[in-house]
Design a protein around this motif. Structure first.
Motif, PDB file in Angstrom:
ATOM      1  N   ARG A   9      -3.042  -3.308   4.611  1.00 28.70           N
ATOM      2  CA  ARG A   9      -3.758  -3.214   5.892  1.00 28.70           C
ATOM      3  C   ARG A   9      -4.750  -2.057   5.862  1.00 28.70           C
ATOM      4  O   ARG A   9      -5.855  -2.147   6.339  1.00 28.70           O
ATOM      5  N   THR A  10      -4.330  -0.956   5.253  1.00 27.80           N
ATOM      6  CA  THR A  10      -5.138   0.264   5.254  1.00 27.80           C
ATOM      7  C   THR A  10      -5.748   0.511   3.883  1.00 27.80           C
ATOM      8  O   THR A  10      -5.031   0.539   2.880  1.00 27.80           O
ATOM      9  N   THR A  28      14.381  -7.973   5.794  1.00 26.85           N
ATOM     10  CA  THR A  28      14.757  -7.844   7.213  1.00 26.85           C
ATOM     11  C   THR A  28      15.191  -6.408   7.476  1.00 26.85           C
ATOM     12  O   THR A  28      14.449  -5.485   7.196  1.00 26.85           O
ATOM     13  N   ASP A  29      16.404  -6.233   8.047  1.00 27.47           N
ATOM     14  CA  ASP A  29      16.868  -4.875   8.362  1.00 27.47           C
ATOM     15  C   ASP A  29      18.314  -4.990   8.819  1.00 27.47           C
ATOM     16  O   ASP A  29      18.700  -5.964   9.475  1.00 27.47           O
ATOM     17  N   LYS A  37      -1.576  -8.705  12.310  1.00 28.93           N
ATOM     18  CA  LYS A  37      -1.705  -8.742  13.769  1.00 28.93           C
ATOM     19  C   LYS A  37      -2.781  -9.758  14.183  1.00 28.93           C
ATOM     20  O   LYS A  37      -2.784 -10.290  15.279  1.00 28.93           O
ATOM     21  N   ASN A  88       7.382  -8.273   2.804  1.00 28.12           N
ATOM     22  CA  ASN A  88       7.785  -6.860   2.922  1.00 28.12           C
ATOM     23  C   ASN A  88       7.048  -6.156   4.060  1.00 28.12           C
ATOM     24  O   ASN A  88       7.574  -5.222   4.663  1.00 28.12           O
ATOM     25  N   GLY A 124       0.779  -1.245   0.000  1.00 31.04           N
ATOM     26  CA  GLY A 124       0.000   0.000   0.000  1.00 31.04           C
ATOM     27  C   GLY A 124       0.797   1.273   0.000  1.00 31.04           C
ATOM     28  O   GLY A 124       0.260   2.350  -0.260  1.00 31.04           O
ATOM     29  N   ARG A 125       2.100   1.195   0.327  1.00 30.38           N
ATOM     30  CA  ARG A 125       2.877   2.431   0.331  1.00 30.38           C
ATOM     31  C   ARG A 125       4.363   2.136   0.204  1.00 30.38           C
ATOM     32  O   ARG A 125       4.806   1.004   0.337  1.00 30.38           O
ATOM     33  N   ARG A 126       5.133   3.179  -0.128  1.00 32.42           N
ATOM     34  CA  ARG A 126       6.601   3.190  -0.123  1.00 32.42           C
ATOM     35  C   ARG A 126       7.213   1.995  -0.850  1.00 32.42           C
ATOM     36  O   ARG A 126       6.882   1.714  -1.988  1.00 32.42           O
ATOM     37  N   ALA A 147      19.462  -0.811   5.239  1.00 31.62           N
ATOM     38  CA  ALA A 147      19.645   0.176   6.307  1.00 31.62           C
ATOM     39  C   ALA A 147      18.732   1.337   5.887  1.00 31.62           C
ATOM     40  O   ALA A 147      17.538   1.128   5.679  1.00 31.62           O
ATOM     41  N   GLY A 206       6.968  -1.291  -0.792  1.00 28.79           N
ATOM     42  CA  GLY A 206       6.058  -2.327  -1.306  1.00 28.79           C
ATOM     43  C   GLY A 206       5.253  -1.839  -2.491  1.00 28.79           C
ATOM     44  O   GLY A 206       5.000  -2.593  -3.439  1.00 28.79           O
ATOM     45  N   ASP A 240      -4.671  -7.826   8.055  1.00 31.86           N
ATOM     46  CA  ASP A 240      -3.874  -7.287   9.163  1.00 31.86           C
ATOM     47  C   ASP A 240      -3.147  -8.470   9.795  1.00 31.86           C
ATOM     48  O   ASP A 240      -3.780  -9.343  10.401  1.00 31.86           O
TER      49      ASP A 240
HETATM   50  N1  LIG Z   1      12.341   2.449   4.672  1.00 36.78           N
HETATM   51  C1  LIG Z   1      13.563   2.120   5.123  1.00 36.78           C
HETATM   52  O1  LIG Z   1      14.497   2.968   5.165  1.00 36.78           O
HETATM   53  C2  LIG Z   1      13.810   0.733   5.618  1.00 36.78           C
HETATM   54  C3  LIG Z   1      12.876  -0.285   5.424  1.00 36.78           C
HETATM   55  N2  LIG Z   1      13.157  -1.547   5.881  1.00 36.78           N
HETATM   56  C4  LIG Z   1      12.197  -2.622   5.633  1.00 36.78           C
HETATM   57  O2  LIG Z   1      11.756  -2.580   4.267  1.00 36.78           O
HETATM   58  C5  LIG Z   1      10.351  -2.931   4.197  1.00 36.78           C
HETATM   59  C6  LIG Z   1       9.571  -1.800   3.530  1.00 36.78           C
HETATM   60  O3  LIG Z   1       9.884  -0.589   4.220  1.00 36.78           O
HETATM   61  P1  LIG Z   1       8.892   0.680   4.102  1.00 36.78           P
HETATM   62  O4  LIG Z   1       8.314   0.742   2.748  1.00 36.78           O
HETATM   63  O5  LIG Z   1       9.619   1.852   4.662  1.00 36.78           O
HETATM   64  O6  LIG Z   1       7.756   0.235   5.118  1.00 36.78           O
HETATM   65  P2  LIG Z   1       6.491   1.072   5.647  1.00 36.78           P
HETATM   66  O7  LIG Z   1       6.528   0.981   7.143  1.00 36.78           O
HETATM   67  O8  LIG Z   1       6.421   2.404   5.017  1.00 36.78           O
HETATM   68  O9  LIG Z   1       5.273   0.189   5.081  1.00 36.78           O
HETATM   69  C7  LIG Z   1       5.159  -1.127   5.516  1.00 36.78           C
HETATM   70  C8  LIG Z   1       3.944  -1.772   4.891  1.00 36.78           C
HETATM   71  O10 LIG Z   1       3.602  -2.849   5.757  1.00 36.78           O
HETATM   72  C9  LIG Z   1       2.230  -2.808   6.011  1.00 36.78           C
HETATM   73  N3  LIG Z   1       1.940  -3.232   7.394  1.00 36.78           N
HETATM   74  C10 LIG Z   1       2.365  -2.655   8.531  1.00 36.78           C
HETATM   75  N4  LIG Z   1       1.826  -3.283   9.599  1.00 36.78           N
HETATM   76  C11 LIG Z   1       1.024  -4.275   9.097  1.00 36.78           C
HETATM   77  C12 LIG Z   1       0.185  -5.254   9.663  1.00 36.78           C
HETATM   78  N5  LIG Z   1      -0.001  -5.327  10.984  1.00 36.78           N
HETATM   79  N6  LIG Z   1      -0.470  -6.097   8.836  1.00 36.78           N
HETATM   80  C13 LIG Z   1      -0.338  -6.008   7.494  1.00 36.78           C
HETATM   81  N7  LIG Z   1       0.437  -5.106   6.879  1.00 36.78           N
HETATM   82  C14 LIG Z   1       1.109  -4.240   7.682  1.00 36.78           C
HETATM   83  C15 LIG Z   1       1.752  -1.401   5.805  1.00 36.78           C
HETATM   84  O11 LIG Z   1       0.395  -1.490   5.397  1.00 36.78           O
HETATM   85  P3  LIG Z   1      -0.615  -0.259   5.195  1.00 36.78           P
HETATM   86  O12 LIG Z   1       0.183   0.848   4.577  1.00 36.78           O
HETATM   87  O13 LIG Z   1      -1.660  -0.818   4.277  1.00 36.78           O
HETATM   88  O14 LIG Z   1      -1.126   0.095   6.577  1.00 36.78           O
HETATM   89  C16 LIG Z   1       2.718  -0.867   4.770  1.00 36.78           C
HETATM   90  O15 LIG Z   1       2.193  -0.981   3.475  1.00 36.78           O
HETATM   91  C17 LIG Z   1       9.924  -3.211   5.634  1.00 36.78           C
HETATM   92  O16 LIG Z   1      10.010  -4.593   5.900  1.00 36.78           O
HETATM   93  C18 LIG Z   1      10.948  -2.459   6.468  1.00 36.78           C
HETATM   94  O17 LIG Z   1      11.100  -3.009   7.775  1.00 36.78           O
HETATM   95  C19 LIG Z   1      14.312  -1.835   6.568  1.00 36.78           C
HETATM   96  C20 LIG Z   1      15.237  -0.857   6.799  1.00 36.78           C
HETATM   97  C21 LIG Z   1      15.074   0.478   6.299  1.00 36.78           C
END
Ligand SMILES: NC(=O)C1=CN([C@@H]2O[C@H](COP(=O)(O)OP(=O)(O)OC[C@H]3O[C@@H](n4cnc5c(N)ncnc54)[C@H](OP(=O)(O)O)[C@@H]3O)[C@@H](O)[C@H]2O)C=CC1
Ligand SMILES: Nc1nc2c(c(=O)[nH]1)N=C([C@H](O)[C@@H](O)CO)CN2
Length: 235
Positions: free
Chosen positions: A34-35, A133-134, A56, A81, A11-13, A177, A15, A54
Protein backbone atom coordinates in the motif's frame (compact mmCIF):
# COMPACT_ATOMS: atom_id res chain seq x y z
CA UNK A 1 9.64 -24.34 -13.27
CA UNK A 2 9.35 -22.02 -10.22
CA UNK A 3 6.19 -22.08 -8.17
CA UNK A 4 4.20 -18.83 -8.17
CA UNK A 5 2.89 -17.28 -4.94
CA UNK A 6 0.85 -14.12 -4.49
CA UNK A 7 1.33 -12.53 -1.05
CA UNK A 8 -0.60 -9.44 0.06
CA UNK A 9 1.03 -6.88 2.36
CA UNK A 10 4.73 -7.51 1.62
CA UNK A 11 6.01 -4.05 2.57
CA UNK A 12 6.82 -4.65 6.22
CA UNK A 13 7.10 -7.09 9.15
CA UNK A 14 5.64 -10.57 8.64
CA UNK A 15 4.74 -10.09 4.96
CA UNK A 16 8.22 -8.73 4.23
CA UNK A 17 10.04 -11.55 6.02
CA UNK A 18 7.82 -14.21 4.43
CA UNK A 19 8.10 -12.86 0.87
CA UNK A 20 11.87 -12.45 1.18
CA UNK A 21 12.23 -16.03 2.47
CA UNK A 22 10.13 -17.48 -0.36
CA UNK A 23 12.14 -15.48 -2.92
CA UNK A 24 15.33 -16.96 -1.41
CA UNK A 25 13.76 -20.42 -1.75
CA UNK A 26 13.23 -19.87 -5.48
CA UNK A 27 9.52 -19.00 -5.52
CA UNK A 28 8.27 -16.52 -8.10
CA UNK A 29 6.67 -13.94 -5.78
CA UNK A 30 3.90 -11.53 -6.67
CA UNK A 31 3.44 -9.02 -3.86
CA UNK A 32 1.03 -6.22 -3.04
CA UNK A 33 1.87 -3.17 -1.00
CA UNK A 34 0.00 0.00 0.00
CA UNK A 35 2.81 2.37 0.94
CA UNK A 36 5.68 3.15 -1.46
CA UNK A 37 8.95 2.77 0.50
CA UNK A 38 12.58 1.91 -0.42
CA UNK A 39 11.79 -1.64 0.74
CA UNK A 40 9.62 -2.15 -2.34
CA UNK A 41 12.52 -1.34 -4.69
CA UNK A 42 14.69 -3.77 -2.76
CA UNK A 43 12.06 -6.47 -3.22
CA UNK A 44 11.84 -5.70 -6.94
CA UNK A 45 15.61 -6.03 -7.18
CA UNK A 46 15.25 -9.47 -5.58
CA UNK A 47 12.87 -10.38 -8.41
CA UNK A 48 9.47 -9.65 -6.86
CA UNK A 49 6.61 -8.56 -9.12
CA UNK A 50 5.20 -5.82 -6.87
CA UNK A 51 1.87 -4.01 -7.23
CA UNK A 52 0.63 -0.98 -5.31
CA UNK A 53 -2.92 -1.84 -4.19
CA UNK A 54 -5.02 -0.26 -1.44
CA UNK A 55 -7.62 -2.90 -0.57
CA UNK A 56 -9.81 -0.11 0.81
CA UNK A 57 -10.49 0.91 -2.79
CA UNK A 58 -12.56 -1.68 -4.66
CA UNK A 59 -11.50 -0.45 -8.11
CA UNK A 60 -7.84 -0.89 -7.22
CA UNK A 61 -8.57 -4.48 -6.19
CA UNK A 62 -10.45 -5.16 -9.42
CA UNK A 63 -7.71 -3.57 -11.55
CA UNK A 64 -5.06 -5.62 -9.76
CA UNK A 65 -6.96 -8.86 -10.28
CA UNK A 66 -7.32 -8.03 -13.98
CA UNK A 67 -3.55 -7.53 -14.32
CA UNK A 68 -2.81 -10.86 -12.62
CA UNK A 69 -5.28 -12.69 -14.87
CA UNK A 70 -3.70 -11.03 -17.96
CA UNK A 71 -0.12 -11.81 -16.94
CA UNK A 72 -0.28 -15.23 -15.32
CA UNK A 73 -1.65 -18.61 -16.38
CA UNK A 74 -1.36 -20.21 -12.96
CA UNK A 75 -0.90 -19.58 -9.26
CA UNK A 76 0.42 -22.18 -6.80
CA UNK A 77 -0.34 -20.23 -3.64
CA UNK A 78 -2.32 -17.18 -2.54
CA UNK A 79 -1.53 -15.78 0.93
CA UNK A 80 -3.84 -13.12 2.39
CA UNK A 81 -1.56 -11.36 4.88
CA UNK A 82 -2.51 -7.69 4.35
CA UNK A 83 -4.27 -6.23 7.36
CA UNK A 84 -4.92 -3.06 9.30
CA UNK A 85 -5.16 -3.43 13.09
CA UNK A 86 -7.70 -0.69 13.65
CA UNK A 87 -9.16 -0.03 17.11
CA UNK A 88 -12.70 1.33 17.55
CA UNK A 89 -13.08 4.92 16.45
CA UNK A 90 -12.94 7.54 19.21
CA UNK A 91 -14.71 10.02 16.95
CA UNK A 92 -17.89 8.03 16.34
CA UNK A 93 -16.90 6.98 12.83
CA UNK A 94 -18.12 3.45 13.57
CA UNK A 95 -19.60 2.63 10.15
CA UNK A 96 -16.28 3.60 8.53
CA UNK A 97 -14.35 1.35 10.92
CA UNK A 98 -16.43 -1.80 10.41
CA UNK A 99 -16.74 -1.22 6.66
CA UNK A 100 -12.97 -0.77 6.33
CA UNK A 101 -12.14 -3.84 8.42
CA UNK A 102 -14.54 -5.96 6.38
CA UNK A 103 -13.22 -4.51 3.12
CA UNK A 104 -9.57 -5.35 3.83
CA UNK A 105 -9.97 -8.63 5.73
CA UNK A 106 -13.07 -10.13 4.05
CA UNK A 107 -14.23 -8.43 0.82
CA UNK A 108 -10.84 -8.27 -0.90
CA UNK A 109 -9.81 -11.86 -0.01
CA UNK A 110 -13.31 -13.10 -0.99
CA UNK A 111 -13.17 -11.49 -4.44
CA UNK A 112 -9.54 -12.49 -5.04
CA UNK A 113 -10.24 -16.13 -4.10
CA UNK A 114 -13.20 -16.31 -6.49
CA UNK A 115 -11.56 -14.41 -9.34
CA UNK A 116 -8.19 -16.19 -9.09
CA UNK A 117 -9.50 -19.70 -8.38
CA UNK A 118 -9.06 -20.71 -12.05
CA UNK A 119 -5.35 -19.82 -11.86
CA UNK A 120 -5.02 -21.90 -8.68
CA UNK A 121 -6.80 -24.81 -10.36
CA UNK A 122 -4.20 -24.57 -13.18
CA UNK A 123 -1.37 -25.35 -10.73
CA UNK A 124 0.67 -28.45 -11.62
CA UNK A 125 0.29 -29.83 -8.09
CA UNK A 126 -1.99 -29.05 -5.16
CA UNK A 127 -2.40 -25.28 -4.77
CA UNK A 128 -2.88 -23.33 -1.55
CA UNK A 129 -4.84 -20.44 -0.17
CA UNK A 130 -3.75 -19.25 3.29
CA UNK A 131 -5.83 -16.72 5.23
CA UNK A 132 -3.90 -14.97 8.00
CA UNK A 133 -6.51 -14.46 10.70
CA UNK A 134 -5.90 -13.84 14.42
CA UNK A 135 -6.33 -15.55 17.81
CA UNK A 136 -9.02 -12.95 18.60
CA UNK A 137 -11.24 -14.36 15.82
CA UNK A 138 -12.20 -17.03 18.39
CA UNK A 139 -12.05 -14.94 21.56
CA UNK A 140 -13.08 -11.44 20.51
CA UNK A 141 -11.39 -8.21 21.50
CA UNK A 142 -12.78 -5.34 23.59
CA UNK A 143 -10.58 -2.75 21.87
CA UNK A 144 -10.58 -4.12 18.29
CA UNK A 145 -14.18 -5.33 17.88
CA UNK A 146 -14.52 -4.65 14.16
CA UNK A 147 -11.04 -6.03 13.48
CA UNK A 148 -11.79 -9.25 15.40
CA UNK A 149 -15.18 -9.66 13.69
CA UNK A 150 -13.61 -9.30 10.25
CA UNK A 151 -10.91 -11.83 11.10
CA UNK A 152 -13.65 -14.21 12.30
CA UNK A 153 -15.37 -13.82 8.94
CA UNK A 154 -12.07 -14.52 7.18
CA UNK A 155 -11.68 -17.64 9.33
CA UNK A 156 -15.18 -18.79 8.32
CA UNK A 157 -14.35 -18.31 4.64
CA UNK A 158 -11.56 -20.86 5.13
CA UNK A 159 -14.27 -23.52 5.61
CA UNK A 160 -16.34 -22.45 2.61
CA UNK A 161 -13.46 -22.08 0.15
CA UNK A 162 -11.91 -25.36 1.30
CA UNK A 163 -15.14 -27.15 0.33
CA UNK A 164 -15.54 -25.20 -2.90
CA UNK A 165 -11.99 -25.64 -4.22
CA UNK A 166 -11.13 -29.21 -3.13
CA UNK A 167 -9.46 -31.45 -4.16
CA UNK A 168 -7.09 -29.33 -6.23
CA UNK A 169 -6.75 -26.39 -3.85
CA UNK A 170 -6.13 -26.57 -0.08
CA UNK A 171 -7.52 -23.64 1.92
CA UNK A 172 -6.25 -23.05 5.48
CA UNK A 173 -5.75 -20.25 7.97
CA UNK A 174 -3.04 -19.26 10.39
CA UNK A 175 -4.27 -17.59 13.60
CA UNK A 176 -1.40 -15.82 15.32
CA UNK A 177 -1.63 -14.30 18.77
CA UNK A 178 1.43 -12.21 19.68
CA UNK A 179 4.01 -12.64 16.91
CA UNK A 180 5.80 -9.30 16.68
CA UNK A 181 5.62 -6.19 18.82
CA UNK A 182 5.15 -2.83 17.18
CA UNK A 183 7.76 -0.08 17.48
CA UNK A 184 5.37 1.94 19.63
CA UNK A 185 4.92 -0.85 22.21
CA UNK A 186 6.58 0.17 25.51
CA UNK A 187 8.12 -2.26 27.97
CA UNK A 188 5.08 -2.27 30.24
CA UNK A 189 2.91 -3.34 27.28
CA UNK A 190 5.42 -6.01 26.27
CA UNK A 191 5.52 -7.57 29.76
CA UNK A 192 1.70 -7.60 29.89
CA UNK A 193 1.36 -9.00 26.36
CA UNK A 194 3.90 -11.80 26.90
CA UNK A 195 2.14 -12.81 30.14
CA UNK A 196 -1.09 -13.54 28.21
CA UNK A 197 0.38 -16.83 26.96
CA UNK A 198 1.62 -19.69 29.15
CA UNK A 199 4.88 -19.75 27.18
CA UNK A 200 5.20 -16.07 28.12
CA UNK A 201 6.87 -14.89 24.91
CA UNK A 202 6.13 -13.57 21.43
CA UNK A 203 6.15 -16.06 18.58
CA UNK A 204 8.51 -14.26 16.21
CA UNK A 205 8.60 -14.13 12.40
CA UNK A 206 10.30 -17.52 11.96
CA UNK A 207 7.41 -19.23 13.78
CA UNK A 208 5.02 -17.65 11.28
CA UNK A 209 7.16 -18.69 8.31
CA UNK A 210 7.41 -22.28 9.60
CA UNK A 211 3.60 -22.41 9.80
CA UNK A 212 3.28 -21.18 6.21
CA UNK A 213 5.89 -23.69 5.03
CA UNK A 214 4.08 -26.52 6.85
CA UNK A 215 0.77 -25.72 5.15
CA UNK A 216 2.40 -25.32 1.72
CA UNK A 217 4.12 -28.71 2.11
CA UNK A 218 1.02 -30.54 3.38
CA UNK A 219 -1.06 -32.75 1.06
CA UNK A 220 -3.73 -33.69 3.63
CA UNK A 221 -4.67 -30.54 5.58
CA UNK A 222 -7.48 -28.28 4.41
CA UNK A 223 -10.24 -26.25 6.02
CA UNK A 224 -8.18 -25.89 9.16
CA UNK A 225 -6.81 -23.02 11.23
CA UNK A 226 -3.27 -23.37 12.56
CA UNK A 227 -3.09 -21.48 15.89
CA UNK A 228 0.16 -19.78 16.89
CA UNK A 229 -0.70 -18.57 20.39
CA UNK A 230 1.88 -19.75 22.95
CA UNK A 231 -0.79 -21.68 24.86
CA UNK A 232 -2.91 -18.58 25.41
CA UNK A 233 -6.05 -20.62 24.68
CA UNK A 234 -5.58 -22.74 27.83
CA UNK A 235 -4.53 -19.97 30.20
N1 LIG B 1 2.08 -8.95 14.43
C1 LIG B 1 1.36 -9.73 15.25
O1 LIG B 1 1.71 -9.93 16.45
C2 LIG B 1 0.09 -10.34 14.75
C3 LIG B 1 -0.24 -10.30 13.39
N2 LIG B 1 -1.41 -10.89 12.97
C4 LIG B 1 -1.73 -10.89 11.55
O2 LIG B 1 -0.58 -11.27 10.78
C5 LIG B 1 -0.53 -10.51 9.55
C6 LIG B 1 0.79 -9.75 9.46
O3 LIG B 1 0.94 -9.00 10.67
P1 LIG B 1 1.95 -7.74 10.71
O4 LIG B 1 3.12 -8.01 9.86
O5 LIG B 1 2.12 -7.37 12.14
O6 LIG B 1 1.05 -6.65 9.99
P2 LIG B 1 1.33 -5.08 9.79
O7 LIG B 1 0.10 -4.38 10.29
O8 LIG B 1 2.64 -4.69 10.34
O9 LIG B 1 1.41 -4.97 8.19
C7 LIG B 1 0.28 -5.33 7.45
C8 LIG B 1 0.55 -5.13 5.98
O10 LIG B 1 -0.73 -4.99 5.38
C9 LIG B 1 -0.71 -3.88 4.52
N3 LIG B 1 -2.00 -3.18 4.54
C10 LIG B 1 -2.60 -2.59 5.59
N4 LIG B 1 -3.74 -1.98 5.20
C11 LIG B 1 -3.83 -2.18 3.85
C12 LIG B 1 -4.75 -1.80 2.85
N5 LIG B 1 -5.80 -1.02 3.14
N6 LIG B 1 -4.53 -2.19 1.58
C13 LIG B 1 -3.44 -2.94 1.26
N7 LIG B 1 -2.53 -3.34 2.15
C14 LIG B 1 -2.72 -2.96 3.43
C15 LIG B 1 0.38 -2.95 4.98
O11 LIG B 1 0.84 -2.27 3.82
P3 LIG B 1 1.89 -1.06 3.79
O12 LIG B 1 2.93 -1.38 4.82
O13 LIG B 1 2.42 -1.09 2.39
O14 LIG B 1 1.10 0.19 4.13
C16 LIG B 1 1.37 -3.89 5.63
O15 LIG B 1 2.39 -4.26 4.73
C17 LIG B 1 -1.76 -9.61 9.58
O16 LIG B 1 -2.83 -10.22 8.88
C18 LIG B 1 -2.10 -9.51 11.06
O17 LIG B 1 -3.48 -9.21 11.28
C19 LIG B 1 -2.29 -11.48 13.85
C20 LIG B 1 -2.00 -11.51 15.19
C21 LIG B 1 -0.78 -10.99 15.72
N1 LIG C 1 -2.37 -5.96 10.93
C1 LIG C 1 -1.96 -6.23 12.18
N2 LIG C 1 -2.68 -7.04 12.97
C2 LIG C 1 -2.26 -7.26 14.24
C3 LIG C 1 -1.10 -6.67 14.74
C4 LIG C 1 -0.36 -5.83 13.88
O1 LIG C 1 0.69 -5.27 14.25
N3 LIG C 1 -0.83 -5.63 12.62
N4 LIG C 1 -0.67 -6.89 16.01
C5 LIG C 1 -1.39 -7.63 16.86
C6 LIG C 1 -0.87 -7.76 18.28
O2 LIG C 1 0.38 -8.39 18.29
C7 LIG C 1 -1.74 -8.54 19.24
O3 LIG C 1 -1.83 -9.83 18.76
C8 LIG C 1 -1.12 -8.56 20.63
O4 LIG C 1 -0.95 -7.30 21.13
C9 LIG C 1 -2.67 -8.26 16.45
N5 LIG C 1 -2.97 -8.04 15.05
Amino acid sequence: MSKVVLITGVGRRLGLVLSTRLLEQGWQVIGTYRTETPVIETLRNLGMEAYKVDFKIQQEVNDFIGKIKDRHARLDALIHNASDWLPESDTGRHFETIEYMMQVHVNAPYVMNLELSALLQASDGMADIIHVTDYVAEKGSQKHIAYAASKAALANMTLSFAQLLAPKVKVNAIAPALMLFNETDDNQYKVKARAKSILQREGGADEFIRAVEYLLASTYVTGRTLPLDGGRHIK
